[in-house]
Scaffold this motif. Structure first.
Motif, short mmCIF file in Angstrom:
data_model
loop_
_atom_site.label_atom_id
_atom_site.label_comp_id
_atom_site.label_asym_id
_atom_site.label_seq_id
_atom_site.Cartn_x
_atom_site.Cartn_y
_atom_site.Cartn_z
N CYS A 93 -21.30 -13.07 -12.24
CA CYS A 93 -20.63 -14.23 -11.63
C CYS A 93 -19.31 -13.79 -11.02
O CYS A 93 -18.51 -13.10 -11.67
N ARG A 216 -17.40 -22.38 -17.60
CA ARG A 216 -18.03 -21.40 -16.71
C ARG A 216 -18.53 -20.19 -17.51
O ARG A 216 -19.52 -19.55 -17.14
N ILE A 242 -21.90 -25.96 -12.85
CA ILE A 242 -21.51 -24.54 -12.74
C ILE A 242 -22.73 -23.65 -12.86
O ILE A 242 -22.90 -22.69 -12.09
#
Length: 365
Positions: A93, A216, A242
């Protein structure tokens, strides 16, 4: 690589995780970021000249020394984003934290990782769903991640601890405290098979703005996020959004249309932001999972000796000598009437000792 410089990287004002990682990529490692001429950092993509002028490495290093003393005193582990122990799913990510503070015994790169989230005001329906979900996930050998908040989060952790399923709580504050304080007991138990994780250093209080950042990590660490029960607003839906932005699977349990705390789940399903979930089997089917055979609950020899009748033990003895055997052949070998044999086979199957196969055959489970 210097732990002090890794820590200090997170204390540089106006530098978030994306820029920090870009600086490390340019300099070669965290230590070099503090050794090279700051003017050269202007070549780092995304960094402004004004930001370079305001860099305060001295204060960042001073704060890093304080944090290093704290983690050494409290047996806290620091996992930098280049460390093989750093959760690989999260590393993929773009906005993943530069480092994580950890306590406990956890494999953040377990073969299967599931995040479980939901409302803080869980109903009996939501709690039952959560309990059943964790019970089913146990047979798949999954690591369960959640946020240790009231409601669904803590229910997921408690049930995981009860079943010895590894579980990690991601926090929105430093490891010098625990919020909610009422969850200290379960948090201590989690340290034995899982633990606590945060990107926030000591001294960070559980302020509201920290929790989207925490969410997140919950979403990014996992193969999929499951929303058990949620209202139309709140952290659970933020985590689901998310997870969608990370192109991760999201699932939600449906609820009655008028139930306040099923409204969020129904919204996610209706707008194709989550797959409809009724059990862990739905999840396993979508993700292509098979049950962990090491987790399968098989009867042991003591159970057989204590709990089975003489006829049942005779059947088990024959089945152990064959990979599988048809009922007709089993009748000939044992010399038992078909009606009695069928009844005993059914009893053994119901107890989980054997299973039936196509063609009226049987084998040991």
């Amino acid at each position: 690589m210097s732990l002090i410089h890794q820590l200090a990287l997170t204390f540089i004002k106006n530098i978030g995780p994306v820029l920090a990682k870009s600086m490390v990529a340019y300099a070669g490692n965290a230590e070099n970021v503090f050794l090279i001429d700051p003017s050269k950092l202007q070549k780092v993509p995304g960094i402004a000249a004004k930001t370079i002028q305001q860099l305060d490495f001295e204060s960042a290093l001073e704060r890093a020394h304080e944090e290093a003393a704290f983690i050494a005193k409290n047996n806290i582990d620091v996992i930098f984003y280049t460390d093989p122990r750093y959760p690989k799913r999260l590393r993929a990510c773009n906005d993943a934290p530069v480092l994580l503070y950890a306590q406990g015994k956890m494999d953040l790169n377990a073969q299967r990782v599931i995040s479980v989230v939901g409302t803080r005001k869980a109903t009996a329906y939501g709690k039952d769903l959560c309990k059943e979900l964790i019970e089913e996930l146990e047979s798949y050998g999954a690591l369960v991640v959640s946020g240790l908040a009231y409601g669904i989060d803590v229910m997921a952790h408690k049930e995981s601890v009860k079943l010895n399923v590894p579980t990690v709580g991601v926090l929105g504050h430093g490891l010098d405290r625990l919020y909610p304080a009422a969850h200290r007991s379960i948090a201590d138990k989690m340290l034995l098979n899982g633990g606590l994780l945060t990107e926030f250093p000591s001294g960070t209080t559980p302020d509201r703005e920290n929790f989207p950042a925490r969410n997140r990590i919950v979403a990014g660490m996992a193969d999929a996020t499951i929303v058990v029960e949620a209202g139309i607003k709140g952290g659970a839906l933020i985590t689901a959004e998310i997870a969608n932005s990370y192109n991760r699977d999201v699932f939600a349990f449906p609820g009655r249309v008028n139930d306040e705390f099923s409204e969020g789940c129904n919204y996610l399903i209706r707008h194709h932001k989550a797959g409809l979930l009724t059990s862990a089997a739905d999840l396993a089917y979508t993700l292509g999972w098979e049950k962990d055979t090491k987790k399968s609950k098989k009867p042991n020899q003591l159970m057989l000796a204590m709990d089975l009748t003489a006829d049942e033990r005779l059947i088990m003895d024959v089945l152990r000598q064959n990979a599988s055997i048809a009922i007709d052949e089993l009748t000939l070998k044992i010399g038992m009437p078909v009606s009695l044999l069928s009844m005993n086979l059914l009893n053994l199957e119901m107890q989980g000792f054997i299973r039936s196969l196509p063609g009226k055959a049987y084998c040991i489970s």
